[in-house]
Write an enzyme that holds these catalytic residues in place. Structure first.
Site, PDB file in Angstrom:
ATOM      1  N   ARG A 162       0.819  -1.221   0.000  1.00 35.84           N
ATOM      2  CA  ARG A 162       0.000   0.000   0.000  1.00 35.84           C
ATOM      3  C   ARG A 162       0.844   1.258   0.000  1.00 35.84           C
ATOM      4  NH1 ARG A 162      -3.202  -1.497   4.941  1.00 35.84           N
ATOM      5  NH2 ARG A 162      -2.163  -3.516   4.903  1.00 35.84           N
ATOM      6  N   GLU A 210       1.441  -5.648  13.383  1.00 38.27           N
ATOM      7  CA  GLU A 210       0.267  -5.886  14.224  1.00 38.27           C
ATOM      8  C   GLU A 210      -0.204  -7.330  14.122  1.00 38.27           C
ATOM      9  OE1 GLU A 210      -3.171  -3.477  13.255  1.00 38.27           O
ATOM     10  OE2 GLU A 210      -4.162  -3.952  15.152  1.00 38.27           O
TER      11      GLU A 210
HETATM   12  O1  LIG Z   1       2.996  -0.180  11.837  1.00 33.15           O
HETATM   13  P1  LIG Z   1       2.926  -1.643  11.517  1.00 33.15           P
HETATM   14  O2  LIG Z   1       2.385  -2.461  12.629  1.00 33.15           O
HETATM   15  O3  LIG Z   1       4.221  -2.174  11.020  1.00 33.15           O
HETATM   16  O4  LIG Z   1       1.857  -1.832  10.356  1.00 33.15           O
HETATM   17  C1  LIG Z   1       1.760  -0.993   9.240  1.00 33.15           C
HETATM   18  C2  LIG Z   1       2.013  -1.744   7.971  1.00 33.15           C
HETATM   19  O5  LIG Z   1       1.062  -2.812   7.813  1.00 33.15           O
HETATM   20  C3  LIG Z   1       0.496  -2.735   6.515  1.00 33.15           C
HETATM   21  O6  LIG Z   1       1.249  -3.428   5.566  1.00 33.15           O
HETATM   22  P2  LIG Z   1       1.209  -5.001   5.360  1.00 33.15           P
HETATM   23  O7  LIG Z   1       2.485  -5.572   5.889  1.00 33.15           O
HETATM   24  O8  LIG Z   1      -0.071  -5.560   5.880  1.00 33.15           O
HETATM   25  O9  LIG Z   1       1.326  -5.143   3.781  1.00 33.15           O
HETATM   26  P3  LIG Z   1       0.411  -4.745   2.509  1.00 33.15           P
HETATM   27  O10 LIG Z   1       0.629  -3.264   2.276  1.00 33.15           O
HETATM   28  O11 LIG Z   1       1.013  -5.580   1.431  1.00 33.15           O
HETATM   29  O12 LIG Z   1      -1.033  -5.070   2.801  1.00 33.15           O
HETATM   30  C4  LIG Z   1       0.532  -1.255   6.205  1.00 33.15           C
HETATM   31  O13 LIG Z   1       0.425  -1.001   4.816  1.00 33.15           O
HETATM   32  C5  LIG Z   1       1.847  -0.830   6.777  1.00 33.15           C
HETATM   33  O14 LIG Z   1       2.922  -1.045   5.868  1.00 33.15           O
HETATM   34  N1  LIG Z   2      -5.433  -2.455  11.408  1.00 35.63           N
HETATM   35  C1  LIG Z   2      -4.786  -2.280  10.249  1.00 35.63           C
HETATM   36  N2  LIG Z   2      -5.469  -1.941   9.126  1.00 35.63           N
HETATM   37  C2  LIG Z   2      -4.812  -1.771   7.967  1.00 35.63           C
HETATM   38  N3  LIG Z   2      -3.501  -1.913   7.822  1.00 35.63           N
HETATM   39  C3  LIG Z   2      -2.805  -2.264   8.912  1.00 35.63           C
HETATM   40  N4  LIG Z   2      -1.484  -2.465   9.087  1.00 35.63           N
HETATM   41  C4  LIG Z   2      -1.286  -2.803  10.367  1.00 35.63           C
HETATM   42  N5  LIG Z   2      -2.435  -2.807  11.052  1.00 35.63           N
HETATM   43  C5  LIG Z   2      -3.395  -2.456  10.154  1.00 35.63           C
END
Ligand SMILES: O=P(O)(O)OC[C@H]1O[C@H](OP(=O)(O)OP(=O)(O)O)[C@H](O)[C@@H]1O
Ligand SMILES: Nc1ncnc2[nH]cnc12
Length: 171
Positions: free
Chosen positions: A59, A96
């Site tokens: 994202r 998370e």
């Molecule tokens: O602050 P944090 O606890 O590290 O979480 C935030 C991260 O989690 C999500 O990515 P994700 O790893 O789910 O990947 P995606 O963008 O491919 O869905 C979001 O886009 C952030 O990069």
């Molecule tokens: N609750 C949440 N929703 C979307 N992206 C996330 N990345 C980490 N936690 C998330």
């Protein structure tokens, strides 16, 4: 920013039970709000010495590449393991809902480059902290981290304390 909040959808129990997932797809499908969102993300950095924007897969690629375009700089993809074709440097971290790793090409950043880190969500801060450390390990300087939203109850700000932070929405 209430307009942005109205376009972020809560999805319960995704990707695992107990997680309320903040879905940005309605926001990025709205052409006016998407433009307003990116403009607000980059506003503090216009005219500042930024060499490149780095964004985390997946994202962070959406907002990061649009921000790079608006700032007139290049975009550095920080990718999940095994996706970048050339020599990489890797960093492992927790988030998370599990653990993960990111990689960057070893020639993506030069010593002294001033990097703006952009992602959609600041949750625990694990992803952003790891990204900043990866950038520093490659010789870059992290100017700031900017996020569309912050999940304040997960205290990612504390984890990112060494770096300036800009967020548009807080939950
Ligand atoms: O602050 P944090 O606890 O590290 O979480 C935030 C991260 O989690 C999500 O990515 P994700 O790893 O789910 O990947 P995606 O963008 O491919 O869905 C979001 O886009 C952030 O990069
Ligand atoms: N609750 C949440 N929703 C979307 N992206 C996330 N990345 C980490 N936690 C998330």
């Amino acid at each position: 920013m209430e307009k942005l909040k109205a376009k972020i959808r809560d999805v319960n129990d995704f990707p695992s039970p107990g997680i309320v997932f903040k879905d940005i797809t309605p926001l990025v499908q709205d052409p006016i709000l998407l433009r307003e969102c990116v403009a607000a993300l980059i506003q503090p950095y216009k005219g500042k010495a930024i060499t490149a924007v780095a964004g985390m897969e997946a994202r962070g690629f959406i907002f990061g590449s649009l921000a790079a375009w608006e700032l007139g700089v290049g975009f550095i993809p920080l990718r999940k393991p095994g996706k970048l074709p050339y020599d990489v440097q890797r960093i492992d971290y927790d988030l998370e809902y599990g653990s993960a790793a990111l990689e960057a090409h070893i020639d993506a950043i030069k010593a002294g480059d001033k990097i703006l880190v952009i992602d959609d969500v600041l949750a625990t801060g694990g992803t952003a902290r790891a990204s900043c450390e990866l950038i520093q390990n490659l010789g870059g300087e992290v100017v700031a981290c900017a996020f569309v939203m912050e999940l304040g109850f997960l205290h990612g700000r504390d984890v990112l304390a060494p770096y300036p932070i800009h967020t548009l929405i807080s939950y």
